[in-house]
Design a protein around this motif. Structure first.
Motif: not given
Length: 120
Positions: A8-15, A38-43, A75-78
């Protein structure tokens, strides 16, 4: 957005350590909630609307360019960074872990952001 995984989409979060690297490189982290990775969906990524996406996934974890990998996620086209071609892979691993080469890692992030047309 400093991305660590695509599925899944995982990004660097705060801290997180990469959050600190981004700040030291003169960047703002768009991920301000959800824990340190955090893990994120396309939204979720669309809602963050990052100007730039930095691929910090493990070397060799994915084949192909990060721009094409993101284009393949439904879902990431935009996504603005995607439409503008402002997606890039870190050239090394210095920015991914604390250690004696961290200054090199901060510089790598800064150079990548500049190459992708980010505002610093």
């Amino acid at each position: 957005a400093f991305l660590f995984d695509f599925k899944p989409l995982i990004v660097a979060g705060p801290g997180s350590f990469p959050d600190e690297v981004l700040r030291r490189a003169g960047c703002d982290n768009v991920a301000t909630t959800g824990g340190i990775y955090p893990r994120l969906g396309a939204e979720g990524l669309l809602a963050l609307d990052p100007e730039i996406v930095i691929d910090g996934s493990a070397p060799g974890a994915y084949t192909g360019e990060p721009l094409e990998i993101l284009r393949g996620i439904e879902g990431l086209g935009s996504l603005g960074a995607l439409r503008g071609g402002r997606v890039g892979r870190l050239p090394g691993t210095s920015a991914l872990r604390p250690g004696p080469r961290i200054a090199e890692g901060v510089l790598e992030v800064r150079k990548l952001v500049e190459q992708l047309g980010g505002l610093l």
